[in-house]
Design a protein around this motif. Structure first.
Motif, mmCIF file in Angstrom:
data_model
loop_
_atom_site.group_PDB
_atom_site.id
_atom_site.type_symbol
_atom_site.label_atom_id
_atom_site.label_comp_id
_atom_site.label_asym_id
_atom_site.label_seq_id
_atom_site.Cartn_x
_atom_site.Cartn_y
_atom_site.Cartn_z
ATOM 1 N N ILE A 160 0.832 -1.208 0.000
ATOM 2 C CA ILE A 160 0.000 0.000 0.000
ATOM 3 C C ILE A 160 0.871 1.264 0.000
ATOM 4 N N GLU A 161 2.056 1.163 0.617
ATOM 5 C CA GLU A 161 2.946 2.321 0.642
ATOM 6 C C GLU A 161 3.422 2.691 -0.765
ATOM 7 N N GLY A 198 0.345 4.791 -4.016
ATOM 8 C CA GLY A 198 0.252 6.209 -4.322
ATOM 9 C C GLY A 198 0.834 6.937 -3.145
ATOM 10 N N SER A 199 0.871 8.229 -3.192
ATOM 11 C CA SER A 199 1.363 8.974 -2.034
ATOM 12 C C SER A 199 0.283 9.968 -1.639
ATOM 13 N N PRO A 200 0.328 10.490 -0.405
ATOM 14 C CA PRO A 200 -0.710 11.429 0.017
ATOM 15 C C PRO A 200 -0.837 12.605 -0.949
ATOM 16 N N LEU A 242 -2.402 10.650 -5.065
ATOM 17 C CA LEU A 242 -3.131 9.421 -4.771
ATOM 18 C C LEU A 242 -3.398 8.626 -6.047
ATOM 19 N N GLN A 302 -7.468 5.139 -4.560
ATOM 20 C CA GLN A 302 -7.408 5.732 -3.209
ATOM 21 C C GLN A 302 -8.336 6.935 -3.121
ATOM 22 N N LEU A 328 -7.539 -2.285 -1.621
ATOM 23 C CA LEU A 328 -7.024 -1.398 -2.658
ATOM 24 C C LEU A 328 -6.075 -2.143 -3.593
#
Lengths: 134, 160
Positions: free
Chosen positions: B76-77, B80-82, B85, B89, B108
């Motif tokens: 999950i890391e 995507g990233s915050p 996304l 996500q 996901l």
């Protein structure tokens, strides 16, 4: 060893304005959840943390006559064995406090926790749990 | 005897010594400190530990780490990233396809594997793809909606 990482504080929700009813709101921790950053109990780490393994009942109904932790405790790295006797108030429950944290005089279902073995590693805790005499 | 494990996690090469009986889940969470992959039943039932192994969803609790040797793992890391996304996500957020969120990472990744192979799935195909991921909050309806929305959104973005 990583010190307990606390979740990033959730973003402050905007002031609930008039007419907020019926508006779409997203969860304050949604971003942390979808990126895998949300911290759950099992994700926390502390310095010198011990690992615990529960010893569970293989029987649907049986009396617990004796628990002998000596052999489990003799394993280097096994730190403690906790049983119902170590719990001052061994009752909890949602509407009725009728559940035992750990079984005391008898077990009432397969899988009921009877004791918890704490050790320096999960492997050692599992070994200690296997060596516990009930 | 320790095993000399070399594999890729989210595109980064990892070289680490593991015991031969360690699971991929254990290596990710305890050795690499990546706790986004969740530990649930440890019996392959719940799907919380789902990661992608060479693009295919696997329950990392059942996969011995040495089996990942030379292969590519996505957790999950790495989805995507915050700041950026993955469409899935974003859709999970928009559709409220989260309650406690514990099944989220596995859901996901199963969904991402589906869309990679089948960008425009039917609802039945979505449900089949996440059949191995249990949500104990039982928020399946919104999860299915979110995955379908992400697939539609992705197709709109393809059109210039």
């Amino acid at each position: 060893m990583t010190v307990i990482t606390r979740p990033v504080p959730p973003p402050v929700l905007e002031e609930v304005a008039e007419g907020a009813v019926g508006q779409r709101r997203c969860r304050h921790d949604a971003l942390l959840q979808v990126t895998g950053q949300a911290m759950y109990g099992v994700d926390l780490r502390a310095p010198d943390m011990l690992w615990a393994k529960a010893v569970r009942s293989p029987y649907p109904h049986a009396r617990i006559v004796r628990i002998d932790p000596a052999r489990a405790l003799s394993i280097p790295g096994v730190v403690d064995v906790v049983t119902a006797r170590d719990i001052p108030y061994n009752r909890y429950g949602f509407t009725h406090e009728d559940q035992r944290v750990l079984a005391d005089d008898r077990v009432r279902y397969v899988g009921e926790p009877v004791a918890v073995v704490a050790a320096e590693t999960l492997r050692l805790a599992a070994e200690g749990a296997q060596q516990l005499i009930v | 005897m320790p095993f000399d494990l070399r594999f890729w996690v989210n595109g980064k090469e990892v070289h680490i010594e593991v015991e031969p009986d360690e699971t991929l889940l254990w290596v990710l969470r305890e050795r690499l400190q990546m706790t986004g992959t969740k530990v649930g039943c440890e019996a392959g039932d719940c799907g919380a530990c789902t990661v992608l192994l060479d693009g295919r969803p696997v329950t990392s609790c059942l996969l011995l780490a040495p089996k990942a040797h030379g292969r590519h793992v996505v957790t999950i890391e790495g989805l995507g990233s915050p700041k950026r996304l993955h469409p899935l996500q974003q859709a999970f957020i928009d559709y409220g396809a989260l309650q406690c969120g514990f099944c989220g990472p596995g859901m996901l990744l199963s969904a991402a594997a589906l869309l990679a192979q089948n960008p425009h799935p039917t609802e039945a195909e979505v449900r089949e793809a996440i059949a191995g991921n249990l949500c104990r909050c039982t928020g399946y309806q919104k999860i299915v909606q979110a995955i379908l929305a992400a697939s539609q959104r992705a197709s709109r973005e393809e059109i210039p």
